[in-house]
Design an enzyme around this catalytic site. Sequence first.
Site, PDB file in Angstrom:
ATOM      1  N   GLY A 140       0.814  -1.222   0.000  1.00 18.48           N
ATOM      2  CA  GLY A 140       0.000   0.000   0.000  1.00 18.48           C
ATOM      3  C   GLY A 140       0.839   1.260   0.000  1.00 18.48           C
ATOM      4  N   ALA A 173       2.671   2.805  -5.234  1.00 18.07           N
ATOM      5  CA  ALA A 173       2.357   1.854  -6.307  1.00 18.07           C
ATOM      6  C   ALA A 173       1.045   1.137  -6.018  1.00 18.07           C
ATOM      7  CB  ALA A 173       3.491   0.852  -6.472  1.00 18.07           C
ATOM      8  N   SER A 197       0.871  -3.543   5.283  1.00 14.51           N
ATOM      9  CA  SER A 197       1.218  -3.630   6.689  1.00 14.51           C
ATOM     10  C   SER A 197       1.765  -2.305   7.184  1.00 14.51           C
ATOM     11  CB  SER A 197       2.268  -4.719   6.875  1.00 14.51           C
ATOM     12  OG  SER A 197       2.926  -4.528   8.102  1.00 14.51           O
ATOM     13  N   VAL A 234       9.420   8.156   0.050  1.00 12.45           N
ATOM     14  CA  VAL A 234       9.953   9.229  -0.792  1.00 12.45           C
ATOM     15  C   VAL A 234       9.140   9.212  -2.092  1.00 12.45           C
ATOM     16  CG1 VAL A 234      12.274   9.674   0.086  1.00 12.45           C
ATOM     17  CG2 VAL A 234      11.852   7.642  -1.269  1.00 12.45           C
ATOM     18  N   ALA A 288       8.444  14.014  -6.537  1.00 16.92           N
ATOM     19  CA  ALA A 288       8.525  14.854  -7.733  1.00 16.92           C
ATOM     20  C   ALA A 288       8.044  14.039  -8.928  1.00 16.92           C
ATOM     21  CB  ALA A 288       9.962  15.309  -7.957  1.00 16.92           C
ATOM     22  N   LYS A 341       5.579  22.197 -10.827  1.00 17.14           N
ATOM     23  CA  LYS A 341       6.951  21.922 -11.261  1.00 17.14           C
ATOM     24  C   LYS A 341       7.060  22.143 -12.768  1.00 17.14           C
ATOM     25  CE  LYS A 341      10.149  18.019 -11.701  1.00 17.14           C
ATOM     26  NZ  LYS A 341      10.391  16.594 -11.452  1.00 17.14           N
ATOM     27  N   LEU A 354       8.370  -0.284  -7.084  1.00 21.69           N
ATOM     28  CA  LEU A 354       9.741  -0.701  -6.783  1.00 21.69           C
ATOM     29  C   LEU A 354       9.910  -2.216  -6.928  1.00 21.69           C
ATOM     30  CD1 LEU A 354      10.282   1.622  -3.683  1.00 21.69           C
ATOM     31  CD2 LEU A 354      11.044   2.019  -6.032  1.00 21.69           C
ATOM     32  N   THR A 406      11.085   9.615 -12.589  1.00 22.72           N
ATOM     33  CA  THR A 406      10.336   8.752 -13.503  1.00 22.72           C
ATOM     34  C   THR A 406       9.603   7.590 -12.833  1.00 22.72           C
ATOM     35  OG1 THR A 406      12.514   7.801 -13.958  1.00 22.72           O
ATOM     36  CG2 THR A 406      11.564   9.189 -15.652  1.00 22.72           C
ATOM     37  N   ILE A 426       7.215   7.261 -10.421  1.00 20.41           N
ATOM     38  CA  ILE A 426       5.751   7.308 -10.307  1.00 20.41           C
ATOM     39  C   ILE A 426       5.147   7.218 -11.714  1.00 20.41           C
ATOM     40  CG2 ILE A 426       3.766   8.729  -9.599  1.00 20.41           C
ATOM     41  CD1 ILE A 426       5.538   9.706  -7.242  1.00 20.41           C
TER      42      ILE A 426
HETATM   43  C1  LIG Z   1      15.689   7.802  -2.771  1.00 20.22           C
HETATM   44  C2  LIG Z   1      14.463   7.720  -3.619  1.00 20.22           C
HETATM   45  C3  LIG Z   1      13.889   8.872  -4.131  1.00 20.22           C
HETATM   46  C4  LIG Z   1      12.767   8.806  -4.954  1.00 20.22           C
HETATM   47  N1  LIG Z   1      12.258   9.935  -5.521  1.00 20.22           N
HETATM   48  C5  LIG Z   1      11.270   9.836  -6.430  1.00 20.22           C
HETATM   49  C6  LIG Z   1      10.744  10.978  -7.089  1.00 20.22           C
HETATM   50  O1  LIG Z   1      11.134  12.110  -6.826  1.00 20.22           O
HETATM   51  N2  LIG Z   1       9.772  10.788  -8.006  1.00 20.22           N
HETATM   52  C7  LIG Z   1       9.277   9.557  -8.306  1.00 20.22           C
HETATM   53  O2  LIG Z   1       8.427   9.445  -9.186  1.00 20.22           O
HETATM   54  N3  LIG Z   1       9.709   8.476  -7.651  1.00 20.22           N
HETATM   55  C8  LIG Z   1      10.692   8.582  -6.731  1.00 20.22           C
HETATM   56  N4  LIG Z   1      11.120   7.465  -6.086  1.00 20.22           N
HETATM   57  C9  LIG Z   1      10.436   6.201  -6.284  1.00 20.22           C
HETATM   58  C10 LIG Z   1       9.152   6.187  -5.466  1.00 20.22           C
HETATM   59  O3  LIG Z   1       9.444   6.448  -4.112  1.00 20.22           O
HETATM   60  C11 LIG Z   1       8.484   4.843  -5.594  1.00 20.22           C
HETATM   61  O4  LIG Z   1       8.356   4.509  -6.938  1.00 20.22           O
HETATM   62  C12 LIG Z   1       7.102   4.892  -4.997  1.00 20.22           C
HETATM   63  O5  LIG Z   1       7.130   5.382  -3.693  1.00 20.22           O
HETATM   64  C13 LIG Z   1       6.462   3.532  -5.017  1.00 20.22           C
HETATM   65  O6  LIG Z   1       6.957   2.705  -4.019  1.00 20.22           O
HETATM   66  P1  LIG Z   1       6.225   1.320  -3.834  1.00 20.22           P
HETATM   67  O7  LIG Z   1       4.801   1.580  -3.527  1.00 20.22           O
HETATM   68  O8  LIG Z   1       6.568   0.451  -4.966  1.00 20.22           O
HETATM   69  O9  LIG Z   1       6.951   0.696  -2.539  1.00 20.22           O
HETATM   70  P2  LIG Z   1       6.842   1.059  -0.988  1.00 20.22           P
HETATM   71  O10 LIG Z   1       6.549   2.474  -0.742  1.00 20.22           O
HETATM   72  O11 LIG Z   1       8.078   0.480  -0.364  1.00 20.22           O
HETATM   73  O12 LIG Z   1       5.584   0.224  -0.485  1.00 20.22           O
HETATM   74  C14 LIG Z   1       5.657  -1.148  -0.241  1.00 20.22           C
HETATM   75  C15 LIG Z   1       4.365  -1.600   0.404  1.00 20.22           C
HETATM   76  O13 LIG Z   1       4.421  -3.012   0.578  1.00 20.22           O
HETATM   77  C16 LIG Z   1       4.021  -3.338   1.875  1.00 20.22           C
HETATM   78  N5  LIG Z   1       4.698  -4.584   2.265  1.00 20.22           N
HETATM   79  C17 LIG Z   1       5.991  -4.943   2.087  1.00 20.22           C
HETATM   80  N6  LIG Z   1       6.212  -6.154   2.629  1.00 20.22           N
HETATM   81  C18 LIG Z   1       5.027  -6.570   3.125  1.00 20.22           C
HETATM   82  C19 LIG Z   1       4.594  -7.729   3.813  1.00 20.22           C
HETATM   83  N7  LIG Z   1       5.429  -8.734   4.125  1.00 20.22           N
HETATM   84  N8  LIG Z   1       3.316  -7.811   4.191  1.00 20.22           N
HETATM   85  C20 LIG Z   1       2.426  -6.806   3.911  1.00 20.22           C
HETATM   86  N9  LIG Z   1       2.778  -5.697   3.267  1.00 20.22           N
HETATM   87  C21 LIG Z   1       4.055  -5.568   2.891  1.00 20.22           C
HETATM   88  C22 LIG Z   1       4.438  -2.168   2.722  1.00 20.22           C
HETATM   89  O14 LIG Z   1       3.698  -2.117   3.920  1.00 20.22           O
HETATM   90  C23 LIG Z   1       4.111  -1.012   1.798  1.00 20.22           C
HETATM   91  O15 LIG Z   1       2.747  -0.689   1.931  1.00 20.22           O
HETATM   92  C24 LIG Z   1      12.209   7.540  -5.230  1.00 20.22           C
HETATM   93  C25 LIG Z   1      12.744   6.391  -4.654  1.00 20.22           C
HETATM   94  C26 LIG Z   1      13.862   6.465  -3.859  1.00 20.22           C
HETATM   95  C27 LIG Z   1      14.428   5.212  -3.273  1.00 20.22           C
END
Ligand SMILES: Cc1cc2nc3c(=O)[nH]c(=O)nc-3n(C[C@H](O)[C@H](O)[C@H](O)COP(=O)(O)OP(=O)(O)OC[C@H]3O[C@@H](n4cnc5c(N)ncnc54)[C@H](O)[C@@H]3O)c2cc1C
Length: 509
Positions: A14, A17, A40, A48, A51, A79, A337, A348, A350
């Site tokens: 959650g 993504a 969770s 993070v 942008a 932006k 991710l 890029t 998001i």
């Molecule tokens: C340093 C950095 C800077 C960034 N800056 C930018 C930016 O400026 N612009 C941009 O577009 N993108 C940026 N990004 C990328 C952006 O942060 C991610 O693409 C975005 O936040 C999506 O993350 P996610 O939802 O894939 O993962 P996460 O935010 O890590 O979410 C993972 C989810 O999975 C759940 N989860 C994991 N394991 C379990 C489990 N065992 N049981 C239940 N739930 C679980 C967690 O609770 C969480 O809800 C950046 C990334 C980094 C690392």
Amino acid sequence: MDESGITRLVIVGGGTAGWITAAAFARLLGQRLAIELVESEAIGTVGVGEATIPQIIRLNTILGIDEHDFLRHTGGTFKLGIEFVDWGRKGTRYLHTFGETGLALGHVAFHHYWRRSLGQGTHHDPMSLWDYSLHQHAAAAARFGKLERVGNTALAGLAYAYHFDASRYAAYLRAYAEARGVVRTEGIVAAVEREGTSGDITAITLADGRRVAGDFFIDCTGFRALLLGEALGVGYEDWSRWLPCDRALAVPSERLPVLVPYTRAGAREAGWQWRIPLQHRTGNGLVYSSSFLADEAAAEMLLAGLDTPALGDPRPIRFTTGRRQAFWAHNCVGIGLASGFLEPLESTSIHLIQSHVSRLIQLFPGNRRSSAERDEYNRRCAAEFAQIRDFLILHYHQTAREDSEFWRYCRHMAVPDSLTHKLELFAASGRVGRDVDDLFREASWVQVMLGQGLMPRAHDPMADQISPGQLAEFLANLKTIITRAVAGLPAHEDYLARHCAADPASLAA
Ligand SMILES: Cc1cc2nc3c(=O)[nH]c(=O)nc-3n(C[C@H](O)[C@H](O)[C@H](O)COP(=O)(O)OP(=O)(O)OC[C@H]3O[C@@H](n4cnc5c(N)ncnc54)[C@H](O)[C@@H]3O)c2cc1C
């Protein structure tokens, strides 16, 4: 499940993504699918990702999200591009804007006319290109307004994206998705069940023993990639030989005294530092390579480079740039991710979430046994990742910097042939060899190649079709029109205050 159809969709994770995926599926396939999202709070999100690039406006339109409401709830700002400081060489800066520079005449892009105006010598100021950029002038004056077209000219207006608070954004989309029927389940995933013969995922089991069954699974578990990577064993293609940064430290700081409408990316000894202006605080972070810089030195560098006082301690994040060998395997797709990571230099990630979700919806299979959609999805996602990868490498490789081991490495490393070809073509002729479906427009490639110090040796001969007098008049008129247009725009700060001032209650929640 019914062999012929997919009716239960399970999204695991959650973060940004997970909730973008849930919101888009609820909006476009919500009548057909029962959607459940498992996340969770104990694990949390990467927190993070603040942008964006202009394509996010399309997502808002599809979801029917009101821009001003969304910026109020996320403390967001506008932006116009990214300012790159000290990249091509120390002491230089350029704005990679979301807009065109100047005006194309006929079939010839503006930069060819500009290049012609410089003559044939080799020592010219590449920065003079930005004299003809509406975005550059607006950004420098910290102005922003809705401008589709400049007066009654053919000049396009301001193209823009947003900065916003990442955790507020996920919460905003969660409210949207839940209001449209998505069921949220809190719990830690402990195991993944698979069907014996097909190997498809049938259910996930939570730490407290609950079982969540589904027909199709979307892995949004972040870098862990619990389903696609761990359970299905899909490997990872490591690109760190070209993009060697593998760590980040993120820290919020106080709000900037003037809210500028752009992200700043300042090159550092072994990486770069971002600065993202929000209404209630500033997002900052240092992206660096652990092979060239120690963590303690990185933390000191980050804090020393802040423009406003820090509001906490730097938070470490580790990553490996690259992608999953498949984005879709069996009945599971990784988004966010979990699908791979391209560092945030061009904001890029998001966009990739949004683009993967929309591709998946377009190719969503009616039948779990069909593999044609899966192959097409994997092919298109792989091409998209590689195109963005090349654009990022350009920033590191096309540099005159030799002042640290990191920059010497980047300058002299071998790069993909696809990028070498683009650099050679531009250097020889000012032409851009971009793929038709490349996310980055010709204007983006031109701005970054020039900004990094790559001056073409020649211009397109079609730019010689107008006389020297006509050329001089054309350029002078453009400057006047742009300066006048920018003078008529409100201050970014005033625009925000008037239309989307952050809602203090929602930011404090
Ligand atoms: C340093 C950095 C800077 C960034 N800056 C930018 C930016 O400026 N612009 C941009 O577009 N993108 C940026 N990004 C990328 C952006 O942060 C991610 O693409 C975005 O936040 C999506 O993350 P996610 O939802 O894939 O993962 P996460 O935010 O890590 O979410 C993972 C989810 O999975 C759940 N989860 C994991 N394991 C379990 C489990 N065992 N049981 C239940 N739930 C679980 C967690 O609770 C969480 O809800 C950046 C990334 C980094 C690392």
